[in-house]
Design an enzyme around this catalytic site. Sequence first.
Site, mmCIF file in Angstrom:
data_model
loop_
_atom_site.group_PDB
_atom_site.id
_atom_site.type_symbol
_atom_site.label_atom_id
_atom_site.label_comp_id
_atom_site.label_asym_id
_atom_site.label_seq_id
_atom_site.Cartn_x
_atom_site.Cartn_y
_atom_site.Cartn_z
ATOM 1 N N LYS A 272 51.678 -4.808 55.308
ATOM 2 C CA LYS A 272 52.147 -5.194 53.977
ATOM 3 C C LYS A 272 51.014 -4.987 52.979
ATOM 4 O O LYS A 272 49.935 -5.546 53.130
ATOM 5 C CB LYS A 272 52.598 -6.651 53.973
ATOM 6 C CG LYS A 272 53.015 -7.180 52.601
ATOM 7 C CD LYS A 272 53.371 -8.657 52.676
ATOM 8 C CE LYS A 272 53.661 -9.235 51.285
ATOM 9 N NZ LYS A 272 53.945 -10.694 51.336
ATOM 10 N N ASP B 64 51.078 -9.989 43.907
ATOM 11 C CA ASP B 64 52.440 -10.512 44.012
ATOM 12 C C ASP B 64 52.669 -11.621 42.993
ATOM 13 O O ASP B 64 52.282 -12.766 43.198
ATOM 14 C CB ASP B 64 52.706 -11.040 45.424
ATOM 15 C CG ASP B 64 54.136 -11.517 45.590
ATOM 16 O OD1 ASP B 64 54.983 -11.151 44.745
ATOM 17 O OD2 ASP B 64 54.406 -12.241 46.556
ATOM 18 N N LYS C 262 56.438 -16.680 40.584
ATOM 19 C CA LYS C 262 55.723 -17.776 41.228
ATOM 20 C C LYS C 262 55.220 -18.760 40.182
ATOM 21 O O LYS C 262 54.911 -18.372 39.045
ATOM 22 C CB LYS C 262 54.521 -17.241 42.008
ATOM 23 C CG LYS C 262 54.851 -16.378 43.196
ATOM 24 C CD LYS C 262 53.565 -15.887 43.861
ATOM 25 C CE LYS C 262 53.849 -14.963 45.024
ATOM 26 N NZ LYS C 262 54.410 -15.680 46.175
ATOM 27 N N ASP D 115 47.624 -10.400 48.808
ATOM 28 C CA ASP D 115 48.903 -10.178 49.472
ATOM 29 C C ASP D 115 48.969 -8.801 50.127
ATOM 30 O O ASP D 115 50.011 -8.418 50.662
ATOM 31 C CB ASP D 115 50.055 -10.357 48.478
ATOM 32 C CG ASP D 115 51.325 -10.860 49.149
ATOM 33 O OD1 ASP D 115 51.227 -11.457 50.234
ATOM 34 O OD2 ASP D 115 52.415 -10.664 48.574
ATOM 35 N N ASP E 240 60.818 -12.629 45.420
ATOM 36 C CA ASP E 240 59.526 -13.024 45.983
ATOM 37 C C ASP E 240 59.528 -12.909 47.508
ATOM 38 O O ASP E 240 58.520 -13.206 48.153
ATOM 39 C CB ASP E 240 59.172 -14.450 45.564
ATOM 40 C CG ASP E 240 57.705 -14.777 45.776
ATOM 41 O OD1 ASP E 240 56.887 -13.822 45.811
ATOM 42 O OD2 ASP E 240 57.364 -15.969 45.916
ATOM 43 N N GLU F 275 59.517 -10.057 49.060
ATOM 44 C CA GLU F 275 59.412 -8.612 48.871
ATOM 45 C C GLU F 275 58.654 -7.909 49.985
ATOM 46 O O GLU F 275 58.846 -6.723 50.222
ATOM 47 C CB GLU F 275 58.737 -8.306 47.532
ATOM 48 C CG GLU F 275 57.216 -8.340 47.519
ATOM 49 C CD GLU F 275 56.615 -9.688 47.867
ATOM 50 O OE1 GLU F 275 55.505 -9.713 48.434
ATOM 51 O OE2 GLU F 275 57.237 -10.730 47.588
ATOM 52 N N ARG G 86 58.853 -8.071 53.205
ATOM 53 C CA ARG G 86 59.740 -7.558 54.266
ATOM 54 C C ARG G 86 60.487 -6.311 53.814
ATOM 55 O O ARG G 86 60.864 -5.479 54.638
ATOM 56 C CB ARG G 86 60.708 -8.664 54.696
ATOM 57 C CG ARG G 86 61.673 -9.118 53.629
ATOM 58 C CD ARG G 86 62.252 -10.487 53.906
ATOM 59 N NE ARG G 86 61.258 -11.529 53.733
ATOM 60 C CZ ARG G 86 61.489 -12.832 53.950
ATOM 61 N NH1 ARG G 86 62.674 -13.229 54.365
ATOM 62 N NH2 ARG G 86 60.528 -13.723 53.768
#
Length: 504
Positions: free
Chosen positions: A266, A271, A278, A290, A349, A351, A353
């Site tokens: 990832k 993010d 967030k 992230d 959020d 995201e 995956r």
Amino acid sequence: MSSPTPRDIDPVPTLRARVDIHVVEELPPASDAAALAVPVIEGDRPPADLGTDWSQLNAVGFTAAPGQAAVLPGPDGRALVALGVGDASTVDATRVRDLAATFARAVPQHHTLAVEMVDGDLALSTAEFAQAVVEGVLLARWRFFVGAGGDEPTLASLTIVAGPAQVDEVRAGVARGRVTARAAAISRDLSNCPASTLSAERMGEVAQQVAPLADLDVELFDRQQLHEMGCGGILGVNRGSVEEPRLIKISYRPDSPSGHLGLVGKGIMYDSGGISLKPSDESHAQMKNDMTGAAAILGAMTALRDVGCTTAVTAYLCCTDNMPSGSAMKLGDVLRMRNGKTVEVLNTDAEGRLVMADGLCLAVEDGVDAVVDIATLTGACLRTFGVDVAGVMGNDPGLVDQLKQAGTATDEPLWELPLHRPYRAQLESPIADMTNMGGVNAGSITAGLFLEEFVDGIPWAHVDIAGTAQQPAVRTWRNKGASGFGALLLVELATRFESPRSEP
């Protein structure tokens, strides 16, 4: 003085760092090693180099219990550091790595260090001891700092003092430790680099920069190419950004490979949560990290040749930021992934995956024997395990066990979560093949079940490092901030990888 621009900041200062490491049979003069670590086994006579006895050590509270350190003045002006080893039969690489880091932090003003090898029977080999010493010292002295004095070295040289019969093994351990420590340091560099500096495009440039140093092949795929490839997950997350996405494919091909391992990381460079923004809190402030999964893979790949890895490894780093804007992915949107499956977006959020789904599909198409993904994926994993332990789950017990063993060896521990398939019902969508979000409970497991949809039944394991990717305080060889967790783990896994598809 003006603020640094993104290009003023080096995303991988480790590549510029130079630390001289020597293996010698005789203790160097104090001018060459201003601080000396002397390991002391519990119950044994203190080594002569300490120039003291148990009564004096006990007077300062030192008993040689594991992890103890006492800084003593040497007769030649050198700082002597007694390190408590504990019972020799219980010493493993984790303890040695921790002790080496304790030494490095006990004398922060000294930039020339020396460590004596233990004279006694231990539960690990001489080479493993030396490797752990190098890792502990180098990683404890690592830093990513762009303020005043940021370019000043924190360590100039490290000397290991070994007996004549130990020298060859020590040199082998030192060579490996230098390489593995560099891999972990590169992972930390990238994970701590500001997001304004380390865009997805810049991440691709870094991969190209390190590739010639480690016999790696790198291919970069931009937005237009991703459209042509049908990578709807990466493109969907990227829609809100002014920055280009990058899919970074890194290949390591040894002669006569013993297996083929796929890695998917990832790489959310920053993010914000997208439209599902967030809150502006401490967790949000850490979201430059992230992309720690992608950073861990890139760091690990730099080590494979030099540690003699015989496994072929193909890695996919799925890189973009996740931003809110007028063009951003919306709740209720449907994305079509690389393998044709459609996903209804219930939370922008969730995201990570989405981008990794495309990477997993591509790894499967490469014909790998097994695939491992690594990601800062779910807050649920942080709540479950805290910052010390990462979660792991998968469809192949043997592959999961290989990961757990690698985590134990490198002190990047994993704990298995069940891939409880009845929870797959939480991902049902009335308009698409699935949603990207389960219910309020078992968030780590439903995220794993989502990823399993894209591995086409091949052996697969998922490592969730949402908790371990950020350390709240200094602890042994771990520094405060983005940790780069996973690089040592993946080097160990790839080096000792056994294909689950091999015939018994």
